[in-house]
Design an enzyme around this catalytic site. Structure first.
Site, PDB file in Angstrom:
ATOM      1  N   GLN A 123      21.734   8.248  14.038  1.00  0.00           N
ATOM      2  CA  GLN A 123      22.668   7.120  14.168  1.00  0.00           C
ATOM      3  C   GLN A 123      24.050   7.471  13.633  1.00  0.00           C
ATOM      4  OE1 GLN A 123      21.510   3.867  11.606  1.00  0.00           O
ATOM      5  NE2 GLN A 123      22.532   2.347  12.872  1.00  0.00           N
ATOM      6  N   GLU A 241      17.675  -2.924  13.513  1.00  0.00           N
ATOM      7  CA  GLU A 241      17.511  -2.150  12.272  1.00  0.00           C
ATOM      8  C   GLU A 241      17.180  -3.064  11.100  1.00  0.00           C
ATOM      9  OE1 GLU A 241      20.763   0.475  11.297  1.00  0.00           O
ATOM     10  OE2 GLU A 241      19.728   1.261   9.541  1.00  0.00           O
TER      11      GLU A 241
HETATM   12  C1  LIG Z   1      19.636   6.619   2.582  1.00  0.00           C
HETATM   13  C2  LIG Z   1      20.759   6.239   3.479  1.00  0.00           C
HETATM   14  C3  LIG Z   1      20.689   6.539   4.817  1.00  0.00           C
HETATM   15  C4  LIG Z   1      21.746   6.205   5.661  1.00  0.00           C
HETATM   16  N1  LIG Z   1      21.656   6.561   6.976  1.00  0.00           N
HETATM   17  C5  LIG Z   1      22.692   6.291   7.801  1.00  0.00           C
HETATM   18  C6  LIG Z   1      22.647   6.726   9.170  1.00  0.00           C
HETATM   19  O1  LIG Z   1      21.671   7.331   9.622  1.00  0.00           O
HETATM   20  N2  LIG Z   1      23.713   6.482   9.950  1.00  0.00           N
HETATM   21  C7  LIG Z   1      24.814   5.805   9.503  1.00  0.00           C
HETATM   22  O2  LIG Z   1      25.721   5.576  10.285  1.00  0.00           O
HETATM   23  N3  LIG Z   1      24.889   5.386   8.200  1.00  0.00           N
HETATM   24  C8  LIG Z   1      23.861   5.629   7.352  1.00  0.00           C
HETATM   25  N4  LIG Z   1      23.926   5.228   6.029  1.00  0.00           N
HETATM   26  C9  LIG Z   1      25.160   4.627   5.538  1.00  0.00           C
HETATM   27  C10 LIG Z   1      25.077   3.160   5.181  1.00  0.00           C
HETATM   28  O3  LIG Z   1      25.031   2.363   6.344  1.00  0.00           O
HETATM   29  C11 LIG Z   1      26.294   2.832   4.306  1.00  0.00           C
HETATM   30  O4  LIG Z   1      26.140   3.551   3.095  1.00  0.00           O
HETATM   31  C12 LIG Z   1      26.409   1.357   4.014  1.00  0.00           C
HETATM   32  O5  LIG Z   1      26.739   0.643   5.161  1.00  0.00           O
HETATM   33  C13 LIG Z   1      27.480   1.086   2.935  1.00  0.00           C
HETATM   34  O6  LIG Z   1      28.683   1.699   3.269  1.00  0.00           O
HETATM   35  P1  LIG Z   1      29.465   2.646   2.236  1.00  0.00           P
HETATM   36  O7  LIG Z   1      28.500   3.615   1.676  1.00  0.00           O
HETATM   37  O8  LIG Z   1      30.675   3.154   2.906  1.00  0.00           O
HETATM   38  O9  LIG Z   1      29.858   1.691   1.028  1.00  0.00           O
HETATM   39  P2  LIG Z   1      31.093   0.679   0.997  1.00  0.00           P
HETATM   40  O10 LIG Z   1      31.168  -0.054   2.280  1.00  0.00           O
HETATM   41  O11 LIG Z   1      32.305   1.427   0.546  1.00  0.00           O
HETATM   42  O12 LIG Z   1      30.657  -0.325  -0.134  1.00  0.00           O
HETATM   43  C14 LIG Z   1      30.780  -0.023  -1.529  1.00  0.00           C
HETATM   44  C15 LIG Z   1      30.325  -1.257  -2.305  1.00  0.00           C
HETATM   45  O13 LIG Z   1      31.210  -2.372  -2.025  1.00  0.00           O
HETATM   46  C16 LIG Z   1      30.472  -3.483  -1.566  1.00  0.00           C
HETATM   47  N5  LIG Z   1      31.209  -4.216  -0.521  1.00  0.00           N
HETATM   48  C17 LIG Z   1      31.839  -3.660   0.541  1.00  0.00           C
HETATM   49  N6  LIG Z   1      32.400  -4.640   1.302  1.00  0.00           N
HETATM   50  C18 LIG Z   1      32.059  -5.818   0.728  1.00  0.00           C
HETATM   51  C19 LIG Z   1      32.336  -7.206   1.044  1.00  0.00           C
HETATM   52  N7  LIG Z   1      33.024  -7.537   2.135  1.00  0.00           N
HETATM   53  N8  LIG Z   1      31.836  -8.156   0.221  1.00  0.00           N
HETATM   54  C20 LIG Z   1      31.108  -7.818  -0.904  1.00  0.00           C
HETATM   55  N9  LIG Z   1      30.843  -6.525  -1.256  1.00  0.00           N
HETATM   56  C21 LIG Z   1      31.305  -5.553  -0.455  1.00  0.00           C
HETATM   57  C22 LIG Z   1      29.194  -2.890  -0.987  1.00  0.00           C
HETATM   58  O14 LIG Z   1      28.131  -3.841  -0.971  1.00  0.00           O
HETATM   59  C23 LIG Z   1      28.920  -1.726  -1.925  1.00  0.00           C
HETATM   60  O15 LIG Z   1      28.259  -2.185  -3.082  1.00  0.00           O
HETATM   61  C24 LIG Z   1      22.894   5.537   5.156  1.00  0.00           C
HETATM   62  C25 LIG Z   1      22.953   5.216   3.798  1.00  0.00           C
HETATM   63  C26 LIG Z   1      21.917   5.563   2.956  1.00  0.00           C
HETATM   64  C27 LIG Z   1      22.016   5.204   1.498  1.00  0.00           C
END
Ligand SMILES: Cc1cc2nc3c(=O)[nH]c(=O)nc-3n(C[C@H](O)[C@H](O)[C@H](O)COP(=O)(O)OP(=O)(O)OC[C@H]3O[C@@H](n4cnc5c(N)ncnc54)[C@H](O)[C@@H]3O)c2cc1C
Length: 387
Positions: A123, A241
């Site tokens: 993905q 998902e």
């Molecule tokens: C084990 C694992 C597997 C994954 N596999 C995939 C994959 O196969 N493909 C893929 O595309 N992605 C994948 N991901 C990524 C995952 O979808 C993202 O990590 C997730 O969406 C969070 O995005 P970020 O890490 O950029 O954190 P950020 O978006 O930067 O968030 C950081 C923090 O801020 C908080 N936050 C952000 N915006 C808001 C808001 N509007 N209101 C309140 N709080 C907020 C979040 O909750 C979080 O605590 C994976 C992640 C993990 C941990």
């Protein structure tokens, strides 16, 4: 009368043995690097026997399985210690999306490889600046001489190294912002324009990766929906998902809870009233989760409660990881022979459950806005006015 579940039980008894015995209880999230090649062979074996895509239309080999059948089969698989499924992204995320939004050509081209357990998908959504705020994707796609040309970077791409294809959300309309102008593309990974770099995780494994695209290509017809539909298609896939795609994973929770209970009885932790209370709570919530699942699947209409599923199971699982660590006591901090134990892996990996597929904070926003009808939170670039 023989049911699908009876048939599957017999099949597992006959097949999950011999050279496949070592796969039992292995390859779950957090243990993804266990026997990757053998698990792919196992996937093809499942496919050959017709155990993939049972609820798909019959023209694509579906066997008319109901949602209740799918739950029962997942339960049976978990009870046998069936290994983590390396084809789950294709089967439970991409396939339902292609069936809903794909063209006949796309369905004919991609569904058989998923059904046969021979082609694997990952993905391509998240980017360094686009996780929770997925609409901020910067990866670009342009149509040139009958091909899509893709440039950009994805991150946290689970199982990319083990996959054949990636579905990519990219920006195709220059100057567009937010969820406008996006496309959803189906891209082959084995090509010169794609570079996959594994990311080492604290569990010691490299389940996810960075994926770089430099003039990577896919055919003009490998777009699901039209230019500008990317967001709608991507959100539909995310609904799978956050909803039914994790049935298999959730069915293994019972095994994990049983392992925690067994250890608590063995090492005396079960005599601690606080541990006993937490175990009883975990057991009760697991039953609630199971009934909630059945209720969701038995209704055609989304209800407010359905939005709570992802936050409920992921938080439950993270709490189970903490309970497992407390039951292990000081030994939770010791690694034997350079390998984490199953319960140590449970603790480490379950930290990720409340992040992927939408973090708990994002799930709370969804519940507030869509289930409770509260005002939308201000999006980036909007002024917050005091009322
Ligand atoms: C084990 C694992 C597997 C994954 N596999 C995939 C994959 O196969 N493909 C893929 O595309 N992605 C994948 N991901 C990524 C995952 O979808 C993202 O990590 C997730 O969406 C969070 O995005 P970020 O890490 O950029 O954190 P950020 O978006 O930067 O968030 C950081 C923090 O801020 C908080 N936050 C952000 N915006 C808001 C808001 N509007 N209101 C309140 N709080 C907020 C979040 O909750 C979080 O605590 C994976 C992640 C993990 C941990």
């Amino acid at each position: 009368m023989s049911t699908l579940r009876d048939e599957f039980r017999d099949w597992l008894n006959d097949n999950l043995k011999g050279e496949y015995e070592c796969l039992r209880w292995r390859g779950m999230p957090g243990d993804d690097e266990a026997y990757p090649e053998l698990r792919k062979i196992w996937e093809a074996k499942l496919g050959e026997a017709g155990w993939i895509g049972l609820d798909w239309p019959s023209e694509y080999g579906g066997r008319g399985a109901s949602d209740a059948d799918i739950i029962e089969l997942a339960e049976e698989y978990a009870e046998h210690g069936g290994p983590g499924r390396c084809g789950h992204i294709g089967e439970t995320l991409l396939a339902p999306t292609l069936l809903a939004y794909g063209t006949k050509e796309q369905q004919d081209k991609y569904l058989p490889g998923i059904k046969n357990g021979t082609e694997f998908w990952c993905q391509g959504y998240s980017e360094p600046g686009a996780g929770s705020d997925l609409a901020n994707v910067k990866t670009k796609a342009r149509l040139e001489n009958g091909e899509w040309i893709i440039d950009g970077q994805k991150i946290w791409t689970s199982l990319a190294l083990e996959s054949d294809y990636i579905f990519v959300v990219a920006r195709a309309e220059p100057g567009s912002v937010g969820n406008k102008g996006l496309v959803f593309l189906l891209v082959k990974l084995d090509q010169p324009g794609v570079d996959i770099r594994p990311i080492k995780q604290m569990s010691g494994s490299s389940e996810f990766n960075e994926v770089y695209f430099t003039e990577a290509k896919c055919a003009e017809g490998d777009i699901v929906g039209k230019v500008g539909d990317g967001w709608r298609v991507a959100m539909a896939l995310l609904a799978f998902e956050r909803g039914t795609s994790t049935i298999g994973q959730q069915m293994t929770f019972k095994n994990e809870l049983n392992a925690v209970i067994k250890l608590a009885k063995q090492n005396g932790a079960a005599n601690d009233p606080l541990i006993r209370t937490r175990i009883a709570k975990a057991y009760t919530e697991l039953q609630i989760m199971k009934f909630g699942f059945r209720r969701t699947l038995s209704s055609d209409q989304m209800s407010g409660a359905d939005f709570t599923s992802k936050i409920f199971w992921s938080t439950w699982h993270r709490n189970l990881g903490e309970l497992a660590a407390d039951v292990m006591g000081a030994s939770a901090e010791i690694i034997n022979e350079g390998e984490f134990s199953a319960l140590q892996k449970l603790f480490l990996y379950s930290r990720a459950d409340t992040i992927y597929g939408g973090t708990n904070q994002i799930q709370r926003n969804i519940i507030a806005e869509r289930a409770l009808g509260m005002p939308r939170e201000p999006r980036g670039g909007q002024m917050v006015t005091k009322g």
